[in-house]
Design a protein around this motif. Structure first.
Motif, PDB file in Angstrom:
ATOM      1  N   LEU A  90     -19.285  57.388  14.143  1.00  0.00           N
ATOM      2  CA  LEU A  90     -18.163  56.786  13.428  1.00  0.00           C
ATOM      3  C   LEU A  90     -17.021  57.764  13.212  1.00  0.00           C
ATOM      4  CD1 LEU A  90     -20.087  54.676  10.778  1.00  0.00           C
ATOM      5  CD2 LEU A  90     -18.382  53.773  12.371  1.00  0.00           C
ATOM      6  N   GLY A  91     -17.316  59.047  13.134  1.00  0.00           N
ATOM      7  CA  GLY A  91     -16.275  60.033  12.894  1.00  0.00           C
ATOM      8  C   GLY A  91     -15.562  59.753  11.579  1.00  0.00           C
ATOM      9  N   ASP A  92     -14.214  59.720  11.614  1.00  0.00           N
ATOM     10  CA  ASP A  92     -13.461  59.442  10.385  1.00  0.00           C
ATOM     11  C   ASP A  92     -13.381  57.957  10.079  1.00  0.00           C
ATOM     12  OD1 ASP A  92     -11.615  58.436  12.192  1.00  0.00           O
ATOM     13  OD2 ASP A  92     -10.057  59.909  11.731  1.00  0.00           O
ATOM     14  N   ALA A  93     -14.023  57.136  10.919  1.00  0.00           N
ATOM     15  CA  ALA A  93     -14.097  55.682  10.727  1.00  0.00           C
ATOM     16  C   ALA A  93     -12.729  55.008  10.805  1.00  0.00           C
ATOM     17  CB  ALA A  93     -14.783  55.336   9.408  1.00  0.00           C
ATOM     18  N   GLY A  94     -11.785  55.658  11.432  1.00  0.00           N
ATOM     19  CA  GLY A  94     -10.457  55.079  11.564  1.00  0.00           C
ATOM     20  C   GLY A  94     -10.475  53.782  12.356  1.00  0.00           C
ATOM     21  N   GLY A  95      -9.775  52.767  11.847  1.00  0.00           N
ATOM     22  CA  GLY A  95      -9.612  51.520  12.576  1.00  0.00           C
ATOM     23  C   GLY A  95     -10.707  50.497  12.399  1.00  0.00           C
ATOM     24  N   ILE A  96     -11.755  50.824  11.643  1.00  0.00           N
ATOM     25  CA  ILE A  96     -12.853  49.862  11.509  1.00  0.00           C
ATOM     26  C   ILE A  96     -12.548  48.839  10.416  1.00  0.00           C
ATOM     27  CG2 ILE A  96     -14.555  51.546  12.313  1.00  0.00           C
ATOM     28  CD1 ILE A  96     -15.564  51.667   9.359  1.00  0.00           C
ATOM     29  N   HIS A  97     -13.289  47.734  10.422  1.00  0.00           N
ATOM     30  CA  HIS A  97     -13.152  46.740   9.366  1.00  0.00           C
ATOM     31  C   HIS A  97     -13.646  47.272   8.028  1.00  0.00           C
ATOM     32  CE1 HIS A  97     -11.872  43.069  11.529  1.00  0.00           C
ATOM     33  NE2 HIS A  97     -12.459  43.636  12.564  1.00  0.00           N
ATOM     34  N   ARG A  98     -14.630  48.128   8.064  1.00  0.00           N
ATOM     35  CA  ARG A  98     -15.209  48.840   6.913  1.00  0.00           C
ATOM     36  C   ARG A  98     -16.258  48.024   6.163  1.00  0.00           C
ATOM     37  NH1 ARG A  98     -12.306  51.846   1.687  1.00  0.00           N
ATOM     38  NH2 ARG A  98     -14.177  51.722   0.366  1.00  0.00           N
ATOM     39  N   PHE A  99     -15.983  46.773   5.822  1.00  0.00           N
ATOM     40  CA  PHE A  99     -16.926  45.953   5.057  1.00  0.00           C
ATOM     41  C   PHE A  99     -17.640  44.968   5.978  1.00  0.00           C
ATOM     42  CE2 PHE A  99     -13.534  47.148   2.140  1.00  0.00           C
ATOM     43  CZ  PHE A  99     -14.249  47.679   1.082  1.00  0.00           C
ATOM     44  N   GLY A 100     -18.899  44.693   5.686  1.00  0.00           N
ATOM     45  CA  GLY A 100     -19.651  43.707   6.455  1.00  0.00           C
ATOM     46  C   GLY A 100     -20.686  43.016   5.591  1.00  0.00           C
ATOM     47  N   HIS A 101     -21.036  41.807   5.958  1.00  0.00           N
ATOM     48  CA  HIS A 101     -22.047  41.065   5.206  1.00  0.00           C
ATOM     49  C   HIS A 101     -22.720  40.071   6.143  1.00  0.00           C
ATOM     50  CE1 HIS A 101     -19.480  37.457   5.110  1.00  0.00           C
ATOM     51  NE2 HIS A 101     -18.488  38.312   4.960  1.00  0.00           N
ATOM     52  N   ALA A 102     -23.928  39.671   5.790  1.00  0.00           N
ATOM     53  CA  ALA A 102     -24.667  38.709   6.610  1.00  0.00           C
ATOM     54  C   ALA A 102     -25.773  38.065   5.797  1.00  0.00           C
ATOM     55  CB  ALA A 102     -25.263  39.387   7.839  1.00  0.00           C
ATOM     56  N   TYR A 103     -26.006  36.782   6.062  1.00  0.00           N
ATOM     57  CA  TYR A 103     -27.186  36.071   5.605  1.00  0.00           C
ATOM     58  C   TYR A 103     -28.043  35.796   6.837  1.00  0.00           C
ATOM     59  CZ  TYR A 103     -25.117  34.927   1.031  1.00  0.00           C
ATOM     60  OH  TYR A 103     -24.575  34.983  -0.230  1.00  0.00           O
ATOM     61  N   VAL A 104     -29.307  36.135   6.770  1.00  0.00           N
ATOM     62  CA  VAL A 104     -30.209  35.903   7.897  1.00  0.00           C
ATOM     63  C   VAL A 104     -31.406  35.076   7.439  1.00  0.00           C
ATOM     64  CG1 VAL A 104     -31.806  36.959   9.534  1.00  0.00           C
ATOM     65  CG2 VAL A 104     -29.516  37.910   9.237  1.00  0.00           C
ATOM     66  N   PRO A 105     -31.552  33.850   7.965  1.00  0.00           N
ATOM     67  CA  PRO A 105     -32.741  33.045   7.684  1.00  0.00           C
ATOM     68  C   PRO A 105     -33.809  33.288   8.743  1.00  0.00           C
ATOM     69  CG  PRO A 105     -31.107  31.693   8.792  1.00  0.00           C
ATOM     70  CD  PRO A 105     -30.529  33.079   8.695  1.00  0.00           C
ATOM     71  N   MET A 106     -35.040  33.296   8.335  1.00  0.00           N
ATOM     72  CA  MET A 106     -36.183  33.298   9.250  1.00  0.00           C
ATOM     73  C   MET A 106     -37.222  32.339   8.681  1.00  0.00           C
ATOM     74  SD  MET A 106     -36.821  37.153  10.694  1.00  0.00           S
ATOM     75  CE  MET A 106     -37.970  36.471  11.913  1.00  0.00           C
ATOM     76  N   ASP A 107     -37.285  31.145   9.246  1.00  0.00           N
ATOM     77  CA  ASP A 107     -38.184  30.117   8.735  1.00  0.00           C
ATOM     78  C   ASP A 107     -37.980  29.923   7.222  1.00  0.00           C
ATOM     79  OD1 ASP A 107     -38.997  29.892  11.327  1.00  0.00           O
ATOM     80  OD2 ASP A 107     -40.922  30.874  11.042  1.00  0.00           O
ATOM     81  N   GLU A 108     -38.979  30.267   6.413  1.00  0.00           N
ATOM     82  CA  GLU A 108     -38.909  30.018   4.968  1.00  0.00           C
ATOM     83  C   GLU A 108     -38.151  31.110   4.208  1.00  0.00           C
ATOM     84  OE1 GLU A 108     -41.427  33.388   4.761  1.00  0.00           O
ATOM     85  OE2 GLU A 108     -41.176  31.853   6.300  1.00  0.00           O
ATOM     86  N   THR A 109     -37.692  32.121   4.932  1.00  0.00           N
ATOM     87  CA  THR A 109     -37.128  33.320   4.305  1.00  0.00           C
ATOM     88  C   THR A 109     -35.617  33.377   4.485  1.00  0.00           C
ATOM     89  OG1 THR A 109     -39.163  34.588   4.656  1.00  0.00           O
ATOM     90  CG2 THR A 109     -37.144  35.856   4.447  1.00  0.00           C
TER      91      THR A 109
END
Length: 205
Positions: A90-109
């Motif tokens: 990533l280095g100085d992380a220049g240009g990235i979105h920076r934030f991320g999120h996700a919901y992951v379902p697996m059957d009942e979970t």
């Protein structure tokens, strides 16, 4: 079979050798999800292969550890080295979105992950298991891996299993949710033109 990696771009390699483990990691943040993982821990290999696949990171992990004692040192140290390799790529992380999120379902979970590539590491881990082991791997070691990876990659990471009963699904959904959130966060945003994604002008160290 070792993977071919480009010689430039967001690519990094990191190695770490102690009396307990000997680990080498290579990763390409702009890959296609290929992996070549060998830790000596079958379930951890399965999780890291899924992490690569769903984050679209090309990943090589070669680890030898004191598994005759237990899996703790190997699991934690793989997290450390993967985190250090990610931070290097990533280095100085220049240009990235920076934030991320996700919901992951697996059957009942269902599991949620949210992260900030802040360079100010923190882990919130709201995940409980009803069994001590999945396969031969101690379920308490998953938090150790996530903590090691987040700390060394410089992530503020929140992982919460919202519900679920199958321990395999709970663990796997945590790794997949991290993968998808990390993929979102490290994507390059052409509107930033390589600039720091922080009002401070640079991310903390």
């Amino acid at each position: 079979m070792p993977l071919d990696f480009p010689t430039s771009g967001r690519v990094a390699e990191h190695s770490r050798k102690t009396k307990e483990t000997d680990i080498r990691v290579r990763m390409d943040l702009d890959g296609t999800g290929r992996s070549d993982v060998s830790t000596g821990i079958g379930f951890l290999d399965h999780m890291l292969e899924g992490f690569a696949k769903h984050s679209l990171i090309d990943l090589e992990v070669e680890a030898k550890g004191d598994l005759h004692i237990d899996m703790h040192h190997t699991t934690e140290d793989v997290g450390i080295v993967m985190g250090l390799a990610a931070a290097k790529a990533l280095g100085d992380a220049g240009g990235i979105h920076r934030f991320g999120h996700a919901y992951v379902p697996m059957d009942e979970t269902l599991t949620r992950a949210a992260l900030d590539v802040s360079k100010r590491p923190y882990l919130i881990w709201k995940v409980a298991f009803s069994r001590d082991k999945i396969g031969e791997m101690d379920t308490e070691l998953f938090k150790e891996w996530f903590h090691a990876f987040a700390t060394n990659a410089g992530l503020c990471l929140h992982v919460e299993n919202l519900y679920g009963t199958n321990n395999h699904h709970i663990a796997e959904s945590c790794f997949k949710a991290l993968a998808k959130a990390f993929d979102m966060a490290i994507r390059l945003d052409e509107r930033r033109a390589g600039a720091s994604p922080s009002t401070k002008g640079s991310l903390g160290s």
